[in-house]
Write an enzyme that holds these catalytic residues in place. Structure first.
Site, mmCIF file in Angstrom:
data_model
loop_
_atom_site.group_PDB
_atom_site.id
_atom_site.type_symbol
_atom_site.label_atom_id
_atom_site.label_comp_id
_atom_site.label_asym_id
_atom_site.label_seq_id
_atom_site.Cartn_x
_atom_site.Cartn_y
_atom_site.Cartn_z
ATOM 1 N N ARG A 1 119.175 95.029 12.618
ATOM 2 C CA ARG A 1 118.693 93.712 11.873
ATOM 3 C C ARG A 1 117.482 93.632 12.223
ATOM 4 N NH1 ARG A 1 124.095 89.796 11.477
ATOM 5 N NH2 ARG A 1 125.635 91.635 11.009
ATOM 6 N N ARG B 1 120.713 88.114 20.299
ATOM 7 C CA ARG B 1 120.020 88.518 19.027
ATOM 8 C C ARG B 1 118.976 89.620 19.229
ATOM 9 N NH1 ARG B 1 120.016 84.739 14.633
ATOM 10 N NH2 ARG B 1 120.253 82.998 16.301
ATOM 11 N N GLU C 1 128.671 81.781 18.171
ATOM 12 C CA GLU C 1 129.036 82.412 17.296
ATOM 13 C C GLU C 1 129.601 84.016 17.856
ATOM 14 O OE1 GLU C 1 128.384 85.066 13.276
ATOM 15 O OE2 GLU C 1 127.136 83.239 13.751
ATOM 16 N N SER D 1 132.419 86.301 12.628
ATOM 17 C CA SER D 1 132.388 85.332 11.362
ATOM 18 C C SER D 1 133.152 86.214 10.326
ATOM 19 C CB SER D 1 130.932 85.437 10.641
ATOM 20 O OG SER D 1 130.657 84.446 9.604
ATOM 21 N N ARG E 1 127.832 90.533 22.303
ATOM 22 C CA ARG E 1 128.122 89.098 22.574
ATOM 23 C C ARG E 1 129.360 88.957 23.431
ATOM 24 N NH1 ARG E 1 125.709 85.112 17.681
ATOM 25 N NH2 ARG E 1 123.748 86.270 17.504
#
Length: 425
Positions: A262, A277, A349, A352, A391
């Site tokens: 990403r 991130r 988070e 999801s 994560r």
């Protein structure tokens, strides 16, 4: 992609849904574009009908010896052929213009999704586990990893720039252990089939799951025009693109452990340190393909499967339902699972889980046919993280850290770590 017929019949509901999602309410514009498209298609069809009739009349005129009429009809057919091609081109252009607008519109929120502008209006549903009480000040994961000597951001930056990391030794093995544990759990206990998909895909694949055309800046593209996947949701969901499935084959439950890429185009200044991130990270993804009447139950099941990983690892978490203004583009309803990070003193988070209903299926033209019917309908697609591996590594390091700088290996992971119980500095 949304159905223009549904928009025509539910203009007020469409505008309300777009407003709730922070998008423009433009049902009237879309209906006007569709009216023009329909008119152009009807005009082309009328020309085709007249051309067919005139062609038949040519033979009749010649049979009656009326050569003048035959010649006039032949001239009309020739003119109609030219005019009809122009009309068809115009109708196609109108259809493409409408489709281009529809392709940029987000999904309609489910009726039970809370309305809100941003993440501050998400609604917490439940919590699991009690955050550990430390007798020392807990550190953040990057402090722990660097002190262990097995998490290196400086060398990663030398190799690739910002937002990359190098894990070595027991931390590299711990990340692999987490992914293998997740895959084993999802395949052996949760009924998902493991898939090893491509990590590079074509334009139409990204379009099918909603990354294109709107979110190209968040993606990495290769020199030959392919895209690096931002999540395994993309190739897994598109496995059924342009297919008609038998209802007996559903639900189809798929899982994959892949790298994800990403650009993080909108993340300037956010989580600049650590693994939260990054441009490249690993994730175990869950995808379900099911029928319309089963998708809500499948959503609850998928979320429970993701929660089960955290429970097995003994990591406290909470589940929230996202409000209309915070949901992803393709989702009709999303549950976020947030894990407790004592080093940050907050929940972050880690998964999801979204029900996209038939939104992606329309973009992919993925359908299902019941055994007792010739009629087809669009499948419903769901996706969720089961979990984000990096994560989860962060959460293990922070929740299982010790005062001496060591990290206790969760019991569920020890078989994957050769029996190792602690990672020592």
């Amino acid at each position: 992609m949304l159905d223009i017929r549904w928009i025509r019949e539910n203009a007020d509901a469409f505008d309300a849904a777009m407003t709730a999602r922070g998008a423009e309410a433009r049902a009237a514009d879309l209906v006007s574009m569709d009216d023009r498209r329909r008119s152009l298609i009807a005009r082309a069809q009328e020309m085709q009908t007249r051309r067919n009739a005139a062609s038949k009349e040519i033979g009749q005129a010649k049979g009656q010896g009326d050569e003048a009429r035959a010649q006039a009809l032949m001239a009309e057919v020739t003119a109609l052929k030219t005019d009809m091609q122009a009309a068809e081109d115009e109708a196609k252009a109108a259809t493409d213009a409408l489709d281009q607008v529809l392709a940029t519109l987000p999904n309609i929120p489910a009726s039970d999704v809370p309305e809100g502008a941003d993440e501050s209006e998400n609604v917490e549903l439940r919590r699991w586990g009690t955050p550990r009480t430390f007798d020392f000040a807990p550190k953040q994961h990057f402090e722990i990893g660097e002190a262990l000597g097995h998490m290196d951001f400086e060398r990663a930056s030398k190799l690739s720039g910002a937002r990359f990391s190098v894990l070595t030794g027991p931390l590299a093995r711990l990340e692999r252990a987490l992914a293998q544990f997740m895959l084993d759990r999802h395949t052996d206990e949760n009924g998902y089939m493991e898939v090893n998909p491509p990590f590079m895909v074509r334009d139409e694949t990204m379009f099918g799951t909603g990354q294109l055309p709107k979110f190209g800046e968040d993606l990495f593209r290769t020199t030959d025009g392919r895209w690096l996947i931002p999540t395994a949701e993309v190739p897994l969901t598109n496995l059924v693109r342009e297919e008609i499935l038998d209802e007996a084959a559903l639900p189809m439950r798929l899982t994959a452990w892949t790298p994800c890429f990403r650009a993080e185009a909108g993340a300037a200044g956010k989580d600049t340190r650590g693994l939260i991130r990054q441009h490249q990270f690993a994730k175990v993804e869950l995808v379900s393909i099911t029928t319309a009447d089963a998708s809500e139950a499948e959503h609850e099941r998928m979320t429970a499967c993701a929660e089960g990983i955290l429970q097995a690892l003994g990591l406290p978490y909470r589940v929230i339902v996202l409000c209309t203004g915070d949901m992803g583009f393709s989702a009709a309803k999303t549950y976020d699972i947030e894990v407790w990070l004592p080093g940050q003193d907050t929940y972050r988070e880690i998964s999801s889980c979204s029900n996209c209903r038939d939104f992606q299926a329309r973009r992919m033209n993925a359908r299902v046919r019941a055994a007792d019917s010739k009629k087809t309908e669009f499948v419903h697609t769901l996706n969720g993280s089961g979990l984000a591996v990096g994560r989860t590594l962060v959460a293990v390091l922070e929740n299982y850290q010790n005062a001496d700088g060591s990290v206790t290996v969760p019991e569920a992971l020890r078989p994957y770590m050769g029996g190792m119980q602690r990672i020592e500095p």
